[in-house]
Enzyme design. Structure first.
Site, PDB file in Angstrom:
ATOM      1  N   LYS A   1       0.876  -1.179   0.000  1.00 22.53           N
ATOM      2  CA  LYS A   1       0.000   0.000   0.000  1.00 22.53           C
ATOM      3  C   LYS A   1       0.905   1.219   0.000  1.00 22.53           C
ATOM      4  CE  LYS A   1      -1.964   2.959   2.016  1.00 22.53           C
ATOM      5  NZ  LYS A   1      -1.730   4.393   1.677  1.00 22.53           N
TER       6      LYS A   1
ATOM      7  N   CYS B   1      13.462  10.425   7.805  1.00 22.71           N
ATOM      8  CA  CYS B   1      13.118   9.998   9.170  1.00 22.71           C
ATOM      9  C   CYS B   1      14.284  10.163  10.130  1.00 22.71           C
ATOM     10  CB  CYS B   1      12.617   8.562   9.142  1.00 22.71           C
ATOM     11  SG  CYS B   1      13.614   7.471   8.143  1.00 22.71           S
TER      12      CYS B   1
ATOM     13  N   GLU C   1       8.911  16.020  15.752  1.00 23.79           N
ATOM     14  CA  GLU C   1       9.424  15.797  14.404  1.00 23.79           C
ATOM     15  C   GLU C   1       8.711  16.758  13.455  1.00 23.79           C
ATOM     16  OE1 GLU C   1       8.399  12.096  12.280  1.00 23.79           O
ATOM     17  OE2 GLU C   1      10.497  12.003  11.685  1.00 23.79           O
TER      18      GLU C   1
ATOM     19  N   GLU D   1       8.996   1.097  11.446  1.00 25.58           N
ATOM     20  CA  GLU D   1      10.043   2.120  11.340  1.00 25.58           C
ATOM     21  C   GLU D   1       9.390   3.498  11.343  1.00 25.58           C
ATOM     22  OE1 GLU D   1      12.168   4.895  10.080  1.00 25.58           O
ATOM     23  OE2 GLU D   1      12.567   3.829   8.203  1.00 25.58           O
TER      24      GLU D   1
ATOM     25  N   GLY E   1       1.960   4.490  13.363  1.00 25.55           N
ATOM     26  CA  GLY E   1       2.626   3.283  13.855  1.00 25.55           C
ATOM     27  C   GLY E   1       1.886   2.684  15.045  1.00 25.55           C
TER      28      GLY E   1
ATOM     29  N   GLY F   1       6.521   5.080   8.612  1.00 22.25           N
ATOM     30  CA  GLY F   1       5.715   6.305   8.596  1.00 22.25           C
ATOM     31  C   GLY F   1       5.769   6.990   9.942  1.00 22.25           C
TER      32      GLY F   1
HETATM   33  P1  NAI Z   1       1.522   8.574   7.860  1.00 22.66           P
HETATM   34  O1  NAI Z   1       2.122   7.772   8.956  1.00 22.66           O
HETATM   35  O2  NAI Z   1       0.163   9.091   8.042  1.00 22.66           O
HETATM   36  O3  NAI Z   1       1.530   7.733   6.497  1.00 22.66           O
HETATM   37  C1  NAI Z   1       2.413   6.676   6.188  1.00 22.66           C
HETATM   38  C2  NAI Z   1       1.633   5.569   5.490  1.00 22.66           C
HETATM   39  O4  NAI Z   1       0.653   5.042   6.378  1.00 22.66           O
HETATM   40  C3  NAI Z   1       0.862   6.014   4.246  1.00 22.66           C
HETATM   41  O5  NAI Z   1       0.907   5.000   3.272  1.00 22.66           O
HETATM   42  C4  NAI Z   1      -0.553   6.166   4.771  1.00 22.66           C
HETATM   43  O6  NAI Z   1      -1.530   6.016   3.775  1.00 22.66           O
HETATM   44  C5  NAI Z   1      -0.633   5.047   5.768  1.00 22.66           C
HETATM   45  N1  NAI Z   1      -1.636   5.210   6.825  1.00 22.66           N
HETATM   46  C6  NAI Z   1      -2.112   6.360   7.345  1.00 22.66           C
HETATM   47  N2  NAI Z   1      -3.025   6.097   8.303  1.00 22.66           N
HETATM   48  C7  NAI Z   1      -3.132   4.755   8.384  1.00 22.66           C
HETATM   49  C8  NAI Z   1      -3.897   3.866   9.193  1.00 22.66           C
HETATM   50  N3  NAI Z   1      -4.745   4.310  10.107  1.00 22.66           N
HETATM   51  N4  NAI Z   1      -3.735   2.542   9.020  1.00 22.66           N
HETATM   52  C9  NAI Z   1      -2.862   2.075   8.118  1.00 22.66           C
HETATM   53  N5  NAI Z   1      -2.122   2.851   7.315  1.00 22.66           N
HETATM   54  C10 NAI Z   1      -2.246   4.182   7.458  1.00 22.66           C
HETATM   55  O7  NAI Z   1       2.490   9.750   7.540  1.00 22.66           O
HETATM   56  P2  NAI Z   1       2.129  11.058   6.682  1.00 22.66           P
HETATM   57  O8  NAI Z   1       0.787  11.623   6.968  1.00 22.66           O
HETATM   58  O9  NAI Z   1       2.441  10.723   5.286  1.00 22.66           O
HETATM   59  O10 NAI Z   1       3.191  12.063   7.307  1.00 22.66           O
HETATM   60  C11 NAI Z   1       2.942  12.688   8.566  1.00 22.66           C
HETATM   61  C12 NAI Z   1       4.183  12.802   9.386  1.00 22.66           C
HETATM   62  O11 NAI Z   1       4.731  11.511   9.638  1.00 22.66           O
HETATM   63  C13 NAI Z   1       5.312  13.531   8.737  1.00 22.66           C
HETATM   64  O12 NAI Z   1       5.192  14.889   8.857  1.00 22.66           O
HETATM   65  C14 NAI Z   1       6.492  12.977   9.490  1.00 22.66           C
HETATM   66  O13 NAI Z   1       6.633  13.631  10.725  1.00 22.66           O
HETATM   67  C15 NAI Z   1       6.126  11.555   9.722  1.00 22.66           C
HETATM   68  N6  NAI Z   1       6.681  10.634   8.725  1.00 22.66           N
HETATM   69  C16 NAI Z   1       7.753   9.861   9.031  1.00 22.66           C
HETATM   70  C17 NAI Z   1       8.294   9.027   8.082  1.00 22.66           C
HETATM   71  C18 NAI Z   1       9.446   8.161   8.358  1.00 22.66           C
HETATM   72  O14 NAI Z   1      10.099   7.693   7.434  1.00 22.66           O
HETATM   73  N7  NAI Z   1       9.757   7.874   9.578  1.00 22.66           N
HETATM   74  C19 NAI Z   1       7.782   8.958   6.729  1.00 22.66           C
HETATM   75  C20 NAI Z   1       6.605   9.761   6.502  1.00 22.66           C
HETATM   76  C21 NAI Z   1       6.120  10.564   7.479  1.00 22.66           C
END
Ligand code: NAI
Ligand code: MG
Length: 480
Positions: free
Chosen positions: A173, A282, A383, A248, A231, A226
């Site tokens: 996904k 990240c 972050e 992660e 997480g 993410g």
């Molecule tokens: P997010 O954690 O919301 O999204 C990451 C993935 O999870 C996407 O594919 C999203 O569709 C999916 N997702 C979202 N809600 C979900 C749920 N309830 N169940 C299952 N999957 C779900 O991150 P987002 O909104 O893209 O970014 C927000 C913040 O997260 C950023 O500003 C940053 O601080 C952090 N982030 C950290 C990352 C890392 O590599 N550690 C990568 C991306 C974001």
């Protein structure tokens, strides 16, 4: 419209819906993408299960290795076009991704090697009677991978490679912000000869497609990258069938600059530890601790470096920093910039959105270095995921180590010094999954990467990663 890949067939979403994906440098619509939800995830999981129970099981390690080697060749041939897709969809400068060619292609070849290196162990037992005892390694099964937008090419490849190496099957996904590169990579996997159902890609939103995949009773493992908020939801969703997880998450990593460091290297090193990918990394070294005797000079130099960066459309080969991924992310980051100034920090460079000329339509933020930051400020604790450095002075080792570790996260960290003893001592005391010395953001497929504390658990890279996609089965045979 881009479709979903289920069992090697490109299909529309069951509900017939789609969503837009846009170029963050210009705001332009790139294309529409099928919006998968629970029904599509169900079909994809079924296809993945069928492949896992069926023909994929009979693939020998060398056959899986050959698939990955073929994929590596295809990625190498198509590398520039894949980088263009990453840039169009999420803004990263081509200059950065083209420079990663060697690492990205090597990552696939590394896992191709791993495919032929999986082995269990025989165990001497003390049982009465004659028994043969051993531990076998078997693939975990159907894996759900949920990935972010900050590095679509690399994130997708790592998930595909580890699953193919271990004999798992995958439902991917991608992030709704950057689905295009994962879809193109899926085409290359088909070209490489991946059998039906081994890789399935369901584009869609987190709350629908992502959440359903995370909770699916027929998914054996979820690998998630993410935010820590999501997480935590993934962990909760896993309890229904006690899924295995690799998690992660984000970070607020400390980067510690001692006065005896080679400052000509530490200045660009500390700056690009954050400004790379516009801070959307990240493990970005966003808390820059600088020894007090060089604090003013060092901060001024990093600010100058930030000001000199060429910010623009990532397709331009001269661009060193691109836009943020989306308007939502722009709002988040500019919110933090405002908050920092309200709490008393001083923007030594940047401090706001770029809006002049060609910047007007995109989501650009100036490379920002905040001085006069204290450890309790929001910008030093949360972050931001944007090009924002918080510069904090320190006086001695115990103090800086304690402050560096005073965070909910533990993903990365950096130490800059010419004193090898000090480098080792400080590196050992930082509670984080990766510590770099006189370097930052350097990754290798054979070296584990992952978090302590709320940066998650599990490791990507190296044999630890492979092992997380394997089950251990004890076999006890009565040989009397
Ligand atoms: P997010 O954690 O919301 O999204 C990451 C993935 O999870 C996407 O594919 C999203 O569709 C999916 N997702 C979202 N809600 C979900 C749920 N309830 N169940 C299952 N999957 C779900 O991150 P987002 O909104 O893209 O970014 C927000 C913040 O997260 C950023 O500003 C940053 O601080 C952090 N982030 C950290 C990352 C890392 O590599 N550690 C990568 C991306 C974001
Ligand atoms: Mg996009």
């Amino acid at each position: 419209m881009q479709k979903l890949l289920i069992g090697n067939t490109w299909v529309e979403a069951q509900a017939g819906r789609s969503f837009e994906t846009r170029n963050p440098a210009t705001g332009e619509l790139l294309c529409r993408v099928a919006e998968g939800d629970a029904a599509d995830i169900d079909l994809a999981v079924r296809a993945a299960r069928k492949a896992f129970e069926g023909p994929w099981r009979t693939f020998k390690p060398n056959q899986r290795q050959n698939l990955l080697l073929k994929l590596a060749d295809l990625v190498e041939e198509n590398y520039e076009a894949l980088c263009v897709l990453d840039t169009l969809d999420m803004g990263v400068p081509m200059r950065r991704t083209l420079g990663n060619r060697h690492r990205v292609v090597n990552t696939i070849r590394y896992y191709a090697g791993q495919a032929m290196s999986i082995h269990g162990e025989t165990i001497e037992n003390s049982l009465e009677g004659e028994y043969f005892t051993c531990a076998l390694k078997e693939p975990v099964g159907v894996v759900g991978a949920i990935i972010p937008w900050n590095s679509p090419l690399y994130q997708t490849l790592k998930k595909i490679a580890v699953c193919a190496a271990t004999g798992c099957t995958l439902v991917l996904k991608p992030s709704e912000e950057a689905p295009l590169t994962p879809l193109r990579l899926a085409e290359l996997c088909l070209e490489a000869g991946f059998p039906p159902g081994v890789l399935n890609v369901v584009t869609g939103f987190g709350a629908t497609a992502g959440a359903h995949l995370a909770a699916h009773p027929d998914v054996d493992k979820v690998a998630f990258t993410g935010s820590h908020f999501t997480g935590q939801k993934i962990i909760q969703a896993s309890t229904g069938n006690v899924k295995r997880l690799s998690i992660e998450l984000g970070g607020k990593s400390p980067n510690i600059i001692f006065a005896d460091a080679d400052l000509d290297k530490a200045v660009p090193g500390a700056a690009m530890a954050v400004f790379n990918n516009a801070g959307q990394i990240c493990c970005a070294g966003t808390r820059m601790y600088v020894e007090r005797s060089i604090y003013d000079e060092f901060v001024a130099r990093v600010a100058r470096f930030g000001n000199s960066l060429r910010v623009g459309n990532g397709l331009d080969p001269d661009t060193e920093m691109g836009p943020l991924v989306s308007e939502k992310q722009l709002e988040r980051v500019t919110g933090y910039l405002k908050r920092g100034q309200e709490e008393g920090a001083n923007a030594a460079s940047g401090g706001g959105r770029l809006t002049e000329g060609a910047y007007a339509k995109g989501f650009f933020v100036a490379p920002t270095v905040f001085s006069q930051v204290s450890d309790d400020m929001t910008i030093a604790r949360e972050e931001i995921f944007g090009p924002v450095i918080s510069a904090l002075p320190f006086d001695e080792i115990d103090d800086v180590v304690q402050r560096a570790n005073d965070t909910i996260f533990g993903l990365g960290g950096g130490v800059w010094t010419r004193d090898v003893g000090k480098a080792h001592k400080v590196a050992r005391r930082i509670r984080a999954g990766t510590v770099w010395v006189n370097a930052y953001n350097v990754l290798d497929p054979a070296v584990p990467f992952g978090g302590y504390k709320m940066s998650g658990y599990g490791r990507e890279g190296g044999m630890h990663h492979v092992d997380e996609f394997l089950q251990t089965k004890a076999l006890i045979v009565n040989t009397d």
